[in-house]
Structures are given as C-alpha cells and as structure tokens.
Design a protein around this motif. Structure first.
Motif, PDB file in Angstrom:
ATOM      1  N   GLU A  91      18.757  95.825  41.249  1.00  0.00           N
ATOM      2  CA  GLU A  91      19.544  94.499  41.178  1.00  0.00           C
ATOM      3  C   GLU A  91      19.972  94.030  42.779  1.00  0.00           C
ATOM      4  O   GLU A  91      20.444  92.975  42.956  1.00  0.00           O
ATOM      5  CB  GLU A  91      20.885  94.749  40.547  1.00  0.00           C
ATOM      6  CG  GLU A  91      20.417  94.850  39.073  1.00  0.00           C
ATOM      7  CD  GLU A  91      21.683  95.065  38.248  1.00  0.00           C
ATOM      8  OE1 GLU A  91      22.847  95.736  38.790  1.00  0.00           O
ATOM      9  OE2 GLU A  91      21.820  94.857  37.037  1.00  0.00           O
ATOM     10  N   GLY A  92      20.024  95.017  43.630  1.00  0.00           N
ATOM     11  CA  GLY A  92      20.587  94.531  45.151  1.00  0.00           C
ATOM     12  C   GLY A  92      20.552  95.681  45.998  1.00  0.00           C
ATOM     13  O   GLY A  92      19.658  96.253  46.504  1.00  0.00           O
ATOM     14  N   GLU A  94      23.295  99.387  46.862  1.00  0.00           N
ATOM     15  CA  GLU A  94      24.693 100.286  46.461  1.00  0.00           C
ATOM     16  C   GLU A  94      24.886 100.792  47.812  1.00  0.00           C
ATOM     17  O   GLU A  94      24.077 101.408  48.469  1.00  0.00           O
ATOM     18  CB  GLU A  94      24.202 101.325  45.632  1.00  0.00           C
ATOM     19  CG  GLU A  94      25.401 102.041  45.147  1.00  0.00           C
ATOM     20  CD  GLU A  94      25.277 102.890  44.084  1.00  0.00           C
ATOM     21  OE1 GLU A  94      25.163 102.725  42.935  1.00  0.00           O
ATOM     22  OE2 GLU A  94      25.145 104.310  44.263  1.00  0.00           O
ATOM     23  N   ARG A 131      28.645  98.276  44.671  1.00  0.00           N
ATOM     24  CA  ARG A 131      27.351  97.580  44.388  1.00  0.00           C
ATOM     25  C   ARG A 131      27.357  96.148  44.626  1.00  0.00           C
ATOM     26  O   ARG A 131      28.154  95.450  44.296  1.00  0.00           O
ATOM     27  CB  ARG A 131      27.144  97.905  42.762  1.00  0.00           C
ATOM     28  CG  ARG A 131      27.055  99.488  42.346  1.00  0.00           C
ATOM     29  CD  ARG A 131      26.961  99.501  41.036  1.00  0.00           C
ATOM     30  NE  ARG A 131      27.226  98.374  40.490  1.00  0.00           N
ATOM     31  CZ  ARG A 131      27.016  97.941  39.242  1.00  0.00           C
ATOM     32  NH1 ARG A 131      26.873  98.858  38.278  1.00  0.00           N
ATOM     33  NH2 ARG A 131      27.157  96.631  38.705  1.00  0.00           N
ATOM     34  N   GLN A 133      25.015  92.797  43.786  1.00  0.00           N
ATOM     35  CA  GLN A 133      23.889  92.308  42.916  1.00  0.00           C
ATOM     36  C   GLN A 133      23.398  91.054  43.624  1.00  0.00           C
ATOM     37  O   GLN A 133      24.434  89.912  43.717  1.00  0.00           O
ATOM     38  CB  GLN A 133      24.608  92.074  41.706  1.00  0.00           C
ATOM     39  CG  GLN A 133      23.423  91.513  40.701  1.00  0.00           C
ATOM     40  CD  GLN A 133      24.145  91.316  39.308  1.00  0.00           C
ATOM     41  OE1 GLN A 133      25.285  90.801  38.997  1.00  0.00           O
ATOM     42  NE2 GLN A 133      23.369  91.509  38.089  1.00  0.00           N
ATOM     43  N   ARG A 134      22.255  90.877  43.920  1.00  0.00           N
ATOM     44  CA  ARG A 134      21.553  89.925  44.634  1.00  0.00           C
ATOM     45  C   ARG A 134      21.193  88.824  43.497  1.00  0.00           C
ATOM     46  O   ARG A 134      20.394  89.101  42.482  1.00  0.00           O
ATOM     47  CB  ARG A 134      20.411  90.340  45.046  1.00  0.00           C
ATOM     48  CG  ARG A 134      19.447  89.245  46.119  1.00  0.00           C
ATOM     49  CD  ARG A 134      18.412  89.841  46.777  1.00  0.00           C
ATOM     50  NE  ARG A 134      18.154  89.213  47.954  1.00  0.00           N
ATOM     51  CZ  ARG A 134      17.036  89.635  48.783  1.00  0.00           C
ATOM     52  NH1 ARG A 134      16.560  90.889  48.597  1.00  0.00           N
ATOM     53  NH2 ARG A 134      17.005  88.916  49.892  1.00  0.00           N
ATOM     54  N   ARG A 135      21.680  87.534  43.538  1.00  0.00           N
ATOM     55  CA  ARG A 135      21.612  86.436  42.503  1.00  0.00           C
ATOM     56  C   ARG A 135      20.388  85.644  43.337  1.00  0.00           C
ATOM     57  O   ARG A 135      19.300  85.343  42.393  1.00  0.00           O
ATOM     58  CB  ARG A 135      22.572  85.716  42.239  1.00  0.00           C
ATOM     59  CG  ARG A 135      23.673  86.309  41.497  1.00  0.00           C
ATOM     60  CD  ARG A 135      24.718  85.446  41.155  1.00  0.00           C
ATOM     61  NE  ARG A 135      25.483  85.894  39.828  1.00  0.00           N
ATOM     62  CZ  ARG A 135      26.523  85.131  39.449  1.00  0.00           C
ATOM     63  NH1 ARG A 135      26.863  84.153  40.017  1.00  0.00           N
ATOM     64  NH2 ARG A 135      27.323  85.591  38.534  1.00  0.00           N
ATOM     65  N   PRO A 143      29.591  93.017  41.171  1.00  0.00           N
ATOM     66  CA  PRO A 143      29.992  93.401  39.802  1.00  0.00           C
ATOM     67  C   PRO A 143      31.103  94.830  39.600  1.00  0.00           C
ATOM     68  O   PRO A 143      31.056  95.599  40.416  1.00  0.00           O
ATOM     69  CB  PRO A 143      28.652  93.953  39.014  1.00  0.00           C
ATOM     70  CG  PRO A 143      27.416  94.294  40.271  1.00  0.00           C
ATOM     71  CD  PRO A 143      28.393  93.555  41.523  1.00  0.00           C
TER      72      PRO A 143
END
Length: 158
Positions: A91-92, A94, A131, A133-135, A143
């Motif tokens: 997701e990206g 951590e 964490r 999260q890469r959109r 998140p």
C-alpha cells in the motif's frame, strides 16, 4: 563499459517497479525516498490550488532520510521522530521510529490529556509506528491516525 551495457539491458527488460528497486539498491537510496519532501493537508482538507511558496511556508509533514517531522497546531516547532526502520509495503510504506521523547506540558493551558502517554506520534495506534498509504504519486494518507483524518498532498516544486 560492459557493465553499463548490461545494466542498461537489465533495466530496459525489467518492469518499472523492478527497475526502481534495482536502481535504489545500486545507488543506496532508502525505500521511502519516494516520500522525501514537504506535504500539506492531513490536519485539514488540502486546498485545491496551492502555490509552492504557500505550501512550503508551512508544510504539515516533512519526510527526510532519517527523520519524519510533523506540525502541531498548538506548537510553533515541528515534532521530530527518528526513523529506526522504513519498509515498502503493497500500500505504501511503514515506519518504525526509535523510542521518542515524552512530551511534557508546555503550559497550564496545554496539558497532556489524562490517560495519554505524552509520547510524540501521529495519533496512530502506536506512537512508534506510522503506516503511509499511497493514493497517487502526490497524495498519501495515514490510515488509523486520528491526528490526520484527511489526505496529504505533496508540495509542488515551483
């Protein structure tokens, strides 16, 4: 010369993600290098139009190789966390931070809430884990971090 040609052929045949990973390994770039720079939003919805000068005047989060800094509404200084480990996820990214300083009340009007640890963090489940999260290339979220309910956008270069 032969090494350069071989490297070029390998990179040309590899997928973009593989090429980026191979390039990072060869140039000793950390896995979270894609985050380096200043970001705004997070604490508030990011403006739809924002110049580089306006954004860089007061970024909300700044990522560097070894430190992640965040703005705090009640303080003029950035809280800093030393990166202990950073890893890429599906997701990206951590981050695990080195044990951080414990924030002391700065005044009687800025007490640490009862039951809070006073540790500097991002409002996530653990103050020592973040964490990301890469959109998109220029938009991320944190998140499960109550201090950052909105997406963050990268400050433009110019």
């Amino acid at each position: 010369m032969r090494r350069i040609v071989c490297l070029f052929v390998i990179l040309a045949l590899a997928t973009p993600a593989q090429a980026q990973t191979q390039t990072q390994m060869q140039s000793n770039v950390p896995p979270h290098a894609w985050l380096f720079g200043a970001w705004t939003g997070g604490l508030f919805p990011s403006p739809s139009v924002l110049s580089a000068q306006e954004c860089l005047a007061m970024p909300v989060v700044i990522f560097t190789r070894d430190i992640v800094m965040r703005a705090v509404v009640t303080d003029q200084f950035y809280d800093q966390r030393l990166v202990e480990t950073a890893r890429v996820t599906t997701e990206g990214a951590e981050f695990r931070f080195a044990p951080g300083p414990v924030r002391a009340p700065t005044s009687p009007f800025n007490p640490i809430p009862q039951g809070a640890s006073g540790e500097v963090g991002f409002g996530c489940i653990s103050p020592d884990v973040l964490r990301v999260q890469r959109r998109t290339e220029n938009e991320i979220t944190f998140p499960d971090c109550k201090d950052f309910p909105y997406p963050l956008v990268r400050c433009p270069a110019r």
